[in-house]
Design a protein around this motif. Structure first.
Motif, PDB file in Angstrom:
ATOM      1  N   GLY A  36      69.079  76.921  55.607  1.00 21.38           N
ATOM      2  CA  GLY A  36      70.157  77.900  55.746  1.00 21.38           C
ATOM      3  C   GLY A  36      71.442  77.436  55.085  1.00 21.38           C
ATOM      4  N   TRP A  37      72.530  77.931  55.614  1.00 22.72           N
ATOM      5  CA  TRP A  37      73.863  77.658  55.079  1.00 22.72           C
ATOM      6  C   TRP A  37      74.663  76.883  56.111  1.00 22.72           C
ATOM      7  N   GLY A  38      75.706  76.187  55.638  1.00 18.11           N
ATOM      8  CA  GLY A  38      76.536  75.416  56.541  1.00 18.11           C
ATOM      9  C   GLY A  38      78.004  75.537  56.186  1.00 18.11           C
ATOM     10  N   VAL A  39      78.839  75.190  57.158  1.00 16.24           N
ATOM     11  CA  VAL A  39      80.288  75.156  56.968  1.00 16.24           C
ATOM     12  C   VAL A  39      80.684  73.687  56.983  1.00 16.24           C
ATOM     13  N   TYR A  40      81.419  73.267  55.952  1.00 16.57           N
ATOM     14  CA  TYR A  40      81.766  71.862  55.786  1.00 16.57           C
ATOM     15  C   TYR A  40      83.267  71.691  55.601  1.00 16.57           C
ATOM     16  N   CYS A  41      83.758  70.537  56.031  1.00 14.67           N
ATOM     17  CA  CYS A  41      85.156  70.182  55.808  1.00 14.67           C
ATOM     18  C   CYS A  41      85.301  69.825  54.330  1.00 14.67           C
ATOM     19  N   ALA A  42      86.189  70.488  53.633  1.00  9.53           N
ATOM     20  CA  ALA A  42      86.365  70.248  52.203  1.00  9.53           C
ATOM     21  C   ALA A  42      86.871  68.834  51.931  1.00  9.53           C
ATOM     22  N   HIS A  43      87.627  68.278  52.843  1.00  2.45           N
ATOM     23  CA  HIS A  43      88.218  66.954  52.652  1.00  2.45           C
ATOM     24  C   HIS A  43      87.188  65.839  52.797  1.00  2.45           C
ATOM     25  N   THR A  44      86.324  65.921  53.813  1.00  2.00           N
ATOM     26  CA  THR A  44      85.376  64.842  54.097  1.00  2.00           C
ATOM     27  C   THR A  44      83.951  65.138  53.644  1.00  2.00           C
ATOM     28  N   GLY A  45      83.616  66.425  53.491  1.00  2.00           N
ATOM     29  CA  GLY A  45      82.251  66.803  53.151  1.00  2.00           C
ATOM     30  C   GLY A  45      81.329  66.834  54.353  1.00  2.00           C
ATOM     31  N   GLU A  46      81.852  66.507  55.528  1.00  2.00           N
ATOM     32  CA  GLU A  46      81.067  66.514  56.759  1.00  2.00           C
ATOM     33  C   GLU A  46      80.927  67.933  57.293  1.00  2.00           C
ATOM     34  N   PRO A  47      79.820  68.207  57.983  1.00  2.00           N
ATOM     35  CA  PRO A  47      79.676  69.537  58.585  1.00  2.00           C
ATOM     36  C   PRO A  47      80.771  69.788  59.622  1.00  2.00           C
ATOM     37  N   ALA A  48      81.277  70.997  59.656  1.00  2.00           N
ATOM     38  CA  ALA A  48      82.235  71.380  60.682  1.00  2.00           C
ATOM     39  C   ALA A  48      81.509  71.371  62.020  1.00  2.00           C
ATOM     40  N   ARG A  49      82.235  71.037  63.082  1.00  2.00           N
ATOM     41  CA  ARG A  49      81.661  71.023  64.423  1.00  2.00           C
ATOM     42  C   ARG A  49      82.431  71.994  65.303  1.00  2.00           C
ATOM     43  N   VAL A  50      81.686  72.777  66.066  1.00  2.00           N
ATOM     44  CA  VAL A  50      82.271  73.678  67.048  1.00  2.00           C
ATOM     45  C   VAL A  50      81.599  73.347  68.370  1.00  2.00           C
ATOM     46  N   ASN A  51      82.409  72.973  69.360  1.00  2.00           N
ATOM     47  CA  ASN A  51      81.892  72.540  70.657  1.00  2.00           C
ATOM     48  C   ASN A  51      80.853  71.434  70.495  1.00  2.00           C
ATOM     49  N   GLY A  52      81.097  70.530  69.545  1.00  2.00           N
ATOM     50  CA  GLY A  52      80.232  69.385  69.334  1.00  2.00           C
ATOM     51  C   GLY A  52      78.995  69.624  68.480  1.00  2.00           C
ATOM     52  N   ARG A  53      78.742  70.864  68.111  1.00  2.52           N
ATOM     53  CA  ARG A  53      77.544  71.180  67.308  1.00  2.52           C
ATOM     54  C   ARG A  53      77.898  71.356  65.844  1.00  2.52           C
ATOM     55  N   GLU A  54      77.101  70.713  64.997  1.00  4.51           N
ATOM     56  CA  GLU A  54      77.284  70.898  63.563  1.00  4.51           C
ATOM     57  C   GLU A  54      76.963  72.335  63.191  1.00  4.51           C
ATOM     58  N   GLN A  55      77.772  72.893  62.327  1.00  2.00           N
ATOM     59  CA  GLN A  55      77.611  74.288  61.930  1.00  2.00           C
ATOM     60  C   GLN A  55      76.794  74.386  60.649  1.00  2.00           C
ATOM     61  N   THR A  56      75.494  74.094  60.804  1.00  3.88           N
ATOM     62  CA  THR A  56      74.533  74.183  59.709  1.00  3.88           C
ATOM     63  C   THR A  56      73.365  75.034  60.175  1.00  3.88           C
ATOM     64  N   GLY A  57      72.529  75.433  59.227  1.00  5.29           N
ATOM     65  CA  GLY A  57      71.374  76.253  59.576  1.00  5.29           C
ATOM     66  C   GLY A  57      71.744  77.687  59.905  1.00  5.29           C
ATOM     67  N   LEU A  58      72.848  78.144  59.350  1.00  7.13           N
ATOM     68  CA  LEU A  58      73.353  79.495  59.604  1.00  7.13           C
ATOM     69  C   LEU A  58      72.929  80.437  58.489  1.00  7.13           C
ATOM     70  N   SER A  59      73.046  81.730  58.756  1.00  9.33           N
ATOM     71  CA  SER A  59      72.886  82.698  57.673  1.00  9.33           C
ATOM     72  C   SER A  59      74.130  82.593  56.794  1.00  9.33           C
TER      73      SER A  59
END
Length: 70
Positions: free
Chosen positions: A14-37
């Motif tokens: 799927g798709w993910g949301v990443y921090c442009a500065h670090t390249g790390e996946p964004a986290r919401v409530n501790g969960r990485e925001q990957t595997g999304l539509s």
């Protein structure tokens, strides 16, 4: 939140949301925001940018007088 810049990119699953500065996946409530539509990732990135902007604005106002919110 890492900063006000978030990017959407294709991940293994799927798709993910990443921090442009670090390249790390964004986290919401501790969960990485990957595997999304793609649509969900795009909407989330926009929402995170708005929330980061609001937080920065509030932080700036608190610096002047921490006891008021206008």
């Amino acid at each position: 939140m890492c900063n006000r810049r978030f990017i959407v990119r294709k991940a293994r699953k799927g798709w993910g949301v990443y921090c442009a500065h670090t390249g790390e996946p964004a986290r919401v409530n501790g969960r990485e925001q990957t595997g999304l539509s793609r649509e969900a990732a795009t909407e989330l990135a926009s929402s995170l940018k708005i929330l980061a902007y609001i937080q920065a604005e509030l932080d700036g106002r608190r610096a002047g007088n921490p006891h008021t919110l206008h």
